[in-house]
Design a protein around this motif. Sequence first.
Motif, PDB file in Angstrom:
ATOM      1  N   ALA A   1       0.947  -1.197   0.017  1.00  0.00           N
ATOM      2  CA  ALA A   1       0.005  -0.057  -0.049  1.00  0.00           C
ATOM      3  C   ALA A   1       0.966   1.138   0.070  1.00  0.00           C
ATOM      4  O   ALA A   1       2.033   1.136   0.471  1.00  0.00           O
ATOM      5  CB  ALA A   1      -0.808  -0.019   1.366  1.00  0.00           C
ATOM      6  N   ARG A   2       0.348   2.344  -0.646  1.00  0.00           N
ATOM      7  CA  ARG A   2       1.014   3.555  -0.627  1.00  0.00           C
ATOM      8  C   ARG A   2       0.415   4.497   0.378  1.00  0.00           C
ATOM      9  O   ARG A   2      -0.845   4.731   0.372  1.00  0.00           O
ATOM     10  CB  ARG A   2       1.130   4.205  -1.981  1.00  0.00           C
ATOM     11  CG  ARG A   2       1.809   5.610  -1.893  1.00  0.00           C
ATOM     12  CD  ARG A   2       2.039   5.936  -3.359  1.00  0.00           C
ATOM     13  NE  ARG A   2       2.807   5.050  -4.162  1.00  0.00           N
ATOM     14  CZ  ARG A   2       4.126   4.612  -4.178  1.00  0.00           C
ATOM     15  NH1 ARG A   2       4.916   5.431  -3.338  1.00  0.00           N
ATOM     16  NH2 ARG A   2       4.728   3.807  -5.011  1.00  0.00           N
ATOM     17  N   PHE A   3       1.203   5.041   1.332  1.00  0.00           N
ATOM     18  CA  PHE A   3       0.779   5.785   2.477  1.00  0.00           C
ATOM     19  C   PHE A   3       1.359   7.195   2.184  1.00  0.00           C
ATOM     20  O   PHE A   3       2.544   7.487   1.892  1.00  0.00           O
ATOM     21  CB  PHE A   3       1.237   5.497   3.938  1.00  0.00           C
ATOM     22  CG  PHE A   3       0.734   4.252   4.317  1.00  0.00           C
ATOM     23  CD1 PHE A   3      -0.428   4.050   5.032  1.00  0.00           C
ATOM     24  CD2 PHE A   3       1.557   2.862   3.894  1.00  0.00           C
ATOM     25  CE1 PHE A   3      -0.737   2.479   5.039  1.00  0.00           C
ATOM     26  CE2 PHE A   3       0.869   1.535   4.369  1.00  0.00           C
ATOM     27  CZ  PHE A   3      -0.235   1.467   4.838  1.00  0.00           C
ATOM     28  N   ALA A   4       0.380   8.255   2.461  1.00  0.00           N
ATOM     29  CA  ALA A   4       0.801   9.784   2.138  1.00  0.00           C
ATOM     30  C   ALA A   4       0.400  10.380   3.523  1.00  0.00           C
ATOM     31  O   ALA A   4      -0.356   9.964   4.324  1.00  0.00           O
ATOM     32  CB  ALA A   4      -0.093  10.435   0.956  1.00  0.00           C
TER      33      ALA A   4
ATOM     34  N   SER B   1       5.633  10.483   1.035  1.00  0.00           N
ATOM     35  CA  SER B   1       4.745   9.137   0.520  1.00  0.00           C
ATOM     36  C   SER B   1       5.682   8.093   0.574  1.00  0.00           C
ATOM     37  O   SER B   1       6.881   8.071   0.399  1.00  0.00           O
ATOM     38  CB  SER B   1       4.321   9.552  -0.909  1.00  0.00           C
ATOM     39  OG  SER B   1       3.839   7.988  -1.548  1.00  0.00           O
ATOM     40  N   ILE B   2       5.201   6.966   1.302  1.00  0.00           N
ATOM     41  CA  ILE B   2       5.881   5.781   1.514  1.00  0.00           C
ATOM     42  C   ILE B   2       5.093   4.512   0.996  1.00  0.00           C
ATOM     43  O   ILE B   2       3.906   4.399   1.450  1.00  0.00           O
ATOM     44  CB  ILE B   2       6.517   5.691   2.892  1.00  0.00           C
ATOM     45  CG1 ILE B   2       7.390   4.453   3.229  1.00  0.00           C
ATOM     46  CG2 ILE B   2       5.340   5.623   4.111  1.00  0.00           C
ATOM     47  CD1 ILE B   2       8.353   4.417   4.520  1.00  0.00           C
TER      48      ILE B   2
ATOM     49  N   VAL C   1      -4.040   1.819   7.128  1.00  0.00           N
ATOM     50  CA  VAL C   1      -3.741   2.697   8.339  1.00  0.00           C
ATOM     51  C   VAL C   1      -3.822   2.063   9.739  1.00  0.00           C
ATOM     52  O   VAL C   1      -2.700   2.315  10.323  1.00  0.00           O
ATOM     53  CB  VAL C   1      -4.803   4.030   8.293  1.00  0.00           C
ATOM     54  CG1 VAL C   1      -4.330   4.691   9.508  1.00  0.00           C
ATOM     55  CG2 VAL C   1      -4.418   4.894   7.256  1.00  0.00           C
ATOM     56  N   LEU C   2      -4.692   1.226  10.005  1.00  0.00           N
ATOM     57  CA  LEU C   2      -4.629   0.391  11.350  1.00  0.00           C
ATOM     58  C   LEU C   2      -3.416  -0.605  11.210  1.00  0.00           C
ATOM     59  O   LEU C   2      -2.596  -0.674  12.485  1.00  0.00           O
ATOM     60  CB  LEU C   2      -6.081  -0.195  11.281  1.00  0.00           C
ATOM     61  CG  LEU C   2      -6.088  -0.998  12.887  1.00  0.00           C
ATOM     62  CD1 LEU C   2      -5.953  -0.186  13.893  1.00  0.00           C
ATOM     63  CD2 LEU C   2      -7.501  -1.920  12.721  1.00  0.00           C
ATOM     64  N   ALA C   3      -3.011  -1.212  10.055  1.00  0.00           N
ATOM     65  CA  ALA C   3      -2.111  -1.955  10.111  1.00  0.00           C
ATOM     66  C   ALA C   3      -0.839  -1.371  10.292  1.00  0.00           C
ATOM     67  O   ALA C   3       0.174  -1.656  11.095  1.00  0.00           O
ATOM     68  CB  ALA C   3      -1.893  -2.879   8.753  1.00  0.00           C
ATOM     69  N   LEU C   4      -0.822   0.128   9.761  1.00  0.00           N
ATOM     70  CA  LEU C   4       0.543   0.665   9.893  1.00  0.00           C
ATOM     71  C   LEU C   4       0.651   1.067  11.289  1.00  0.00           C
ATOM     72  O   LEU C   4       1.983   1.099  12.022  1.00  0.00           O
ATOM     73  CB  LEU C   4       0.634   1.678   8.827  1.00  0.00           C
ATOM     74  CG  LEU C   4       1.532   2.831   8.989  1.00  0.00           C
ATOM     75  CD1 LEU C   4       3.083   2.211   8.792  1.00  0.00           C
ATOM     76  CD2 LEU C   4       1.280   3.912   8.309  1.00  0.00           C
TER      77      LEU C   4
ATOM     78  N   MET D   1       0.116  10.128  -4.906  1.00  0.00           N
ATOM     79  CA  MET D   1      -0.807   9.076  -5.133  1.00  0.00           C
ATOM     80  C   MET D   1      -0.805   8.221  -3.831  1.00  0.00           C
ATOM     81  O   MET D   1       0.234   8.023  -3.344  1.00  0.00           O
ATOM     82  CB  MET D   1      -0.641   8.252  -6.568  1.00  0.00           C
ATOM     83  CG  MET D   1      -0.733   8.841  -7.764  1.00  0.00           C
ATOM     84  SD  MET D   1      -0.435   8.080  -9.320  1.00  0.00           S
ATOM     85  CE  MET D   1      -1.111   6.480  -8.839  1.00  0.00           C
ATOM     86  N   ALA D   2      -1.775   7.893  -3.336  1.00  0.00           N
ATOM     87  CA  ALA D   2      -2.123   7.128  -2.107  1.00  0.00           C
ATOM     88  C   ALA D   2      -3.132   6.253  -1.958  1.00  0.00           C
ATOM     89  O   ALA D   2      -4.244   6.333  -2.471  1.00  0.00           O
ATOM     90  CB  ALA D   2      -1.712   7.988  -0.947  1.00  0.00           C
TER      91      ALA D   2
END
Length: 168
Positions: free
Chosen positions: A47-50, A61-62, A119-122, A79-80
């Motif tokens: 997944a891409r997180f912004a 972005s990561i 997001v919860l996983a992160l 892009m996220a």
Amino acid sequence: MLAPSRLMATARFVPLPIAAQVANTVLKQTLRIHPKLFDRLGEYRTARFAFIPNDFPFSFSIRPADRAMTVMRRGKLPMADATISGPLVLMLALAEGRVDGDALFFSRKLLVTGDMEAVLALRNALDDNEVDLVSTISRLTGPFGEWSAKALDLVRRDALEKQGVPWN
């Protein structure tokens, strides 16, 4: 000492390549200290997180599987799959597990959009690893490590206090 607001204002003069190098150096150092940081993400590793600070001239972005960060000037939306926006200090404190993420979300101090499961996983991955960005950055300063840790800790505490957020 420079106040957090002065640091934020000064950051707008930093060239994008330098900001990107600093961000990626901190990420790489964090991954050296916590090599299994992204292991708990499972399917969300791709997944891409912004992260879009509303008080800082850069966005980040990561994609954990790439183990690298993309940095761009504010205004250019990355892009996220999931996006977190709000004050930079709150996002950093959330990454360290120093603040109550639910309280920040429900008080609308942080805005989270996109894939909430990602997001919860992160968040769970970060909580499991007890990241301390002050310690991580201080290790990069060599013989100035102890001094920089104290200075950065003061800046962090002052910035959180100004946000009116209790320390976890």
